[in-house]
Design a protein around this motif. Structure first.
Motif, PDB file in Angstrom:
ATOM      1  N   GLN A   1     -38.929 -35.754   9.891  1.00 48.32           N
ATOM      2  CA  GLN A   1     -38.785 -34.491  10.617  1.00 48.32           C
ATOM      3  C   GLN A   1     -38.545 -33.403   9.572  1.00 48.32           C
ATOM      4  O   GLN A   1     -37.424 -33.152   9.140  1.00 48.32           O
ATOM      5  N   VAL A   2     -39.627 -32.740   9.157  1.00 49.83           N
ATOM      6  CA  VAL A   2     -39.559 -31.795   8.043  1.00 49.83           C
ATOM      7  C   VAL A   2     -38.746 -30.568   8.406  1.00 49.83           C
ATOM      8  O   VAL A   2     -37.914 -30.089   7.634  1.00 49.83           O
ATOM      9  N   THR A   3     -38.984 -30.021   9.587  1.00 48.98           N
ATOM     10  CA  THR A   3     -38.194 -28.917  10.122  1.00 48.98           C
ATOM     11  C   THR A   3     -37.873 -29.242  11.570  1.00 48.98           C
ATOM     12  O   THR A   3     -38.311 -30.271  12.101  1.00 48.98           O
ATOM     13  N   ASP A   4     -37.128 -28.341  12.210  1.00 46.44           N
ATOM     14  CA  ASP A   4     -36.826 -28.575  13.615  1.00 46.44           C
ATOM     15  C   ASP A   4     -38.085 -28.642  14.458  1.00 46.44           C
ATOM     16  O   ASP A   4     -38.099 -29.270  15.534  1.00 46.44           O
ATOM     17  N   ASN A   5     -39.159 -28.008  13.990  1.00 47.92           N
ATOM     18  CA  ASN A   5     -40.372 -27.911  14.791  1.00 47.92           C
ATOM     19  C   ASN A   5     -41.544 -28.732  14.250  1.00 47.92           C
ATOM     20  O   ASN A   5     -42.579 -28.815  14.903  1.00 47.92           O
ATOM     21  N   THR A   6     -41.373 -29.328  13.075  1.00 49.96           N
ATOM     22  CA  THR A   6     -42.515 -29.969  12.422  1.00 49.96           C
ATOM     23  C   THR A   6     -42.171 -31.385  12.005  1.00 49.96           C
ATOM     24  O   THR A   6     -41.110 -31.633  11.417  1.00 49.96           O
TER      25      THR A   6
END
Length: 820
Positions: free
Chosen positions: A766-771
């Motif tokens: 989970q690289v960012t909260d959205n990606t």
């Protein structure tokens, strides 16, 4: 969950681990998996949802398995409550395994077979066809075979005959695809991109997805739209044309949800999907003893300017057909096993559009809900089939252009009880009508129009096979010398009308638990109306019409008993029946087939076959709800088996009620959490399916194993959650095994697909909260997988047809998912 623990559980966060979801407090790291390795020897795993929760102050984790909700009986129930062996694959597992379409699930379902992409459950294959049509597929409550799994909530595989609630073609089981419904509360934008590179496949396969969810109208309306597009290059090179073809597909799915009140919901749906495939999916591994070759000598007085005679050149020993026909080695850089030699490249183009409506009214009157689900579907199919090898021994080109399609209307109306009473019931009516395209262009067979090809065709078909000069036949019948055969469809209508019902009564046994008894029945009435015509070289001097109006009716029943001594254990027994609808063999067998060795089983109309299934199963939760399992043993008696009978002398097939068969087997699936962060899943099945009598037209003898069905299959997956670079991540390793199986009765070695096992490795972050980014390496050891293998002709004189359908070699996919 205990009331006093609610607040602390609400502070937990979700971490995805394959198809398993865990909860824990954000301040605690994942425990070392090695410290609990002893538990791994005690636990085995199956598809379910695992939730792990932990108090802020606690030093010992609380872990439990939350039961999955399914709609197998057309109502929401816990998986534990349904007296049926069900596989449920949820959205988390779909994502973690990078499952693109539901067909990728099939070979990992315990006891399942899938030689050509179609699901076969409990050994119900029945003939020499790789697509026997013994399972049905429903998508969002309508009979619609949707494949892509993007934005799908879950896939349910219901084993055993589902004739009571799901009707025809569900004799082995039913697949249910449940998509994500519109969200009335949140605006969402989401999408994904997948790039895959496979050994020996040119280019990079690409897939892109995009979706949008828009709520409006004061929380009473929501629109959800999802679109996708994908393409890949073909893998099998035609050494004659020098091309490999390719596949492309796209779809758009839209759902408009209206909930004017808490007790009423209306969902309008639309799906449009297109596919285009060109080239070949099979390789030619033949080592022919000989093949025909035409020698032409110019003769101005001959009809087409040439005299013709045939020779039979030998292929060098050990040289496979593509290289032999090419006259030299395969092009450098291309693996010779992924080749064939054909005079033309086929293609298939399909378009499907579906409009659907689902209405649910709770408490239509006290204690009774109403559900309506209907659809209007259109389907168009166009394709080119290369028949140069089968009808012309590759001495000249001949091909068939197909043009077909239908309009289909389905409607189901049901009433269901919704009270807490021990008596629960469902009753309903179902209507399904397909109107196939009325067209003079159902099939046209063509042959090449140059004089050399016409001279060979006149010699081979006219003189050698005594069928007549195809060019002259085309001029006389159609005014076109390139055509030699036609199939026209004036009318083809199929209808099914049914009434169905199931009644459940649960006896409260106090401290001893509960006992549920279920009885169901479906009355069905089938009608078909057909008028077709064939003409041309294979038929005779006059066109041949098939006109039939026929049908049948019957009942299929179900009885089950389910005992739950407590909420964590169920044992059940089931008796159930199923059917595939009968139909007409249209067009009738042409005159050219009158002397075929297999014509004796031909009938104008074949009937529905009958299935009687008896099974005993159990499912449960153990080890403080850290382990879930399900298992079943069954016996199926199958009479009037519908079988596709091939006539080698003329190349046509028909359907007959040709056999009796029996299938017995064992299915087991389980899942477990071995540590706070390590899960394991195990699916395994054993199937013993065999013919009970001789069927000469199939080449089958009593005691023969059924075609297409391996004795065993299994799937084992380990999933480790971890924190990497301060990001929630996971690693998944799985292995699937599949036993050998044959494609035909009267088996040759060339009809047996060998057993295999294949390892896959995946990782995600989970690289960012959205990606989210994931990497998938499938077929890690680059194992050769043959999914289907057959010789078309049975005699030793055969020109050496040997077709291999290969599974994917090692391939690497990178996937990007985003959501806002």
């Amino acid at each position: 969950m205990k009331t006093e623990n609610k607040e602390r559980y609400q502070k937990a966060i979700s971490i995805k681990i394959g198809g398993i979801r865990m909860k824990r407090h954000t301040q605690l790291f994942i425990r070392n998996s090695i410290s609990k390795a002893v538990q791994a020897a005690l636990l085995v795993a199956a598809p379910a949802t695992v939730l792990f929760a932990q108090d802020e102050e606690a030093t010992q984790s609380e872990r439990y398995i939350e039961e999955v909700t399914v709609t197998a009986r057309k109502k929401e129930e816990s998986l534990m409550e349904v007296p049926m062996n069900i596989t449920a694959v949820g959205s988390d597992e779909i994502l973690e395994r990078n499952l693109i379409n539901k067909e990728e699930i099939y070979r990992t379902v315990a006891g399942a077979a899938s030689p050509g992409g179609e699901l076969i459950l409990r050994g119900l294959a029945g003939s020499n066809s790789s697509a026997p049509g013994t399972t049905s597929t429903w998508t969002d409550d309508i009979p619609f075979n949707f494949s892509d799994l993007y934005d799908v909530q879950r896939v349910e595989v219901l084993r055993g005959p589902q004739g009571t609630l799901y009707g025809s073609n569900a004799i082995g089981g039913t697949v249910r695809v449940i998509t994500n419904q519109p969200n009335l509360d949140e605006l969402e934008a989401f999408g994904a991109a997948v790039f895959t590179q496979e050994n020996n496949r040119p280019g990079t396969e690409t897939r892109a997805y995009a979706g949008l969810n828009i709520p409006f109208g004061d929380g009473k309306w929501a629109l959800r739209v999802v679109g996708a597009s994908g393409s890949r290059d073909g893998k099998i090179m035609n050494t004659y044309t020098g091309t490999s073809g390719g596949d492309s597909d796209s779809f758009i799915r839209a759902q408009l949800l209206w909930e004017p009140s808490n007790d009423l919901s209306v969902n309008f749906g639309y799906v449009s999907e297109e596919t285009f495939n060109s080239g070949y999916s099979w390789a030619d591994r033949s080592q022919p003893g000989y093949y025909y070759e035409a020698v032409l000598t110019e003769n101005p007085e001959a009809t087409y300017g040439y005299d013709v005679y045939l020779t039979f050149p030998e292929c060098p020993p050990g040289v496979e057909r593509p290289e032999c026909r090419l006259g030299g080695p395969i092009a450098p850089g291309h693996d010779p096993k992924f080749t064939l030699w054909e005079t033309m490249d086929p293609w298939v183009e399909e378009q499907r559009d579906v409009l659907s409506l689902r209405v649910q009214k709770d408490d239509l009157f006290e204690g009774v809900d109403l559900v309506y689900a209907g659809s209007y579907q259109t389907y168009d199919h166009a394709s080119l089939d290369n028949w140069s090898r089968n009808d012309a021994n590759d001495m000249f080109r001949t091909w068939i252009i197909n043009d077909d399609g239908y309009e289909r209307i389905t409607s189901e109306l049901r009433l269901q009880s919704n009270t807490a009473s021990p008596l629960q019931w469902t009753v309903g009516a179902f209507f399904d009508e397909s109107d196939w395209k009325s067209t003079p262009n159902g099939q046209w067979q063509y042959h090449a129009s140059d004089d050399r090809s016409r001279a060979i065709a006149e010699y081979l078909w006219g003189f050698y096979w005594d069928l007549g000069d195809p060019t002259q036949i085309g001029l006389d019948l159609y005014g076109d010398g390139t055509k030699n055969y036609n199939f026209s469809q004036f009318k083809y209508n199929q209808r099914e009308f049914a009434f169905f019902g199931e009644v459940d009564y649960t006896f409260d046994l106090g401290d001893a638990g509960s006992l549920e008894v279920t009885a169901g029945n479906r009355y069905y009435d089938l009608k078909d109306d057909i008028h077709t015509q064939v003409s041309g070289i294979w038929i005779g001097d006059e066109p041949q019409d098939t006109i039939a109006q026929d049908g049948e009716s019957g009942n299929r029943s179900k009885l089950s008993v389910s005992y739950m001594p407590n909420e964590n254990f169920t044992v059940f027994g089931v008796y159930s029946e199923g059917y595939r609808p009968g139909g007409n063999n249209g067009p009738n067998a042409p005159q050219d087939c009158s002397a075929d060795e297999n014509i004796g089983s031909y009938v104008d109309r074949y009937k529905s076959d009958q299935i009687e299934n008896m099974e005993i199963g159990l499912k449960g939760l153990a080890f403080e709800r850290r382990f879930q399992y399900s298992a079943a043993v069954y016996q199926i008696d199958w009479t009037g088996v519908q079988a596709s009978v091939y006539m080698p002398s003329c190349g046509f097939s028909y359907t007959a009620n040709a056999a009796k068969a029996q299938s017995r087997g064992l299915e087991f699936e389980s899942t477990a959490l071995l540590t706070d962060s390590l899960s394991v899943q195990v699916n395994a099945g054993y199937t013993n399916s065999e013919m009970l009598e001789d069927v000469e037209s199939l080449g089958a003898s009593a005691g023969d194993d059924m075609t297409m069905v391996p004795k065993y299959n299994y799937y084992i997956a380990l999933n480790q959650d971890l924190v990497l670079l301060n990001r929630d991540s996971s690693v998944r390793l799985d292995v699937s095994g599949y036993g050998k199986y044959k494609s035909h009765f009267n088996t040759k070695d060339s009809d047996i697909s060998p057993a295999y096992e294949v390892f896959n490795l995946s990782g995600s972050m989970q690289v960012t909260d959205n990606t989210r980014v994931s990497l998938h390496i499938n077929n890690l050891a680059d194992k050769e997988i043959i999914t289907y293998k057959r010789s078309r002709y049975r005699g030793d004189y055969s020109i050496g047809n040997l077709y291999y359908y290969y599974g994917a070699e090692r391939n690497i996919a990178i996937r990007f998912d985003f959501q806002f």
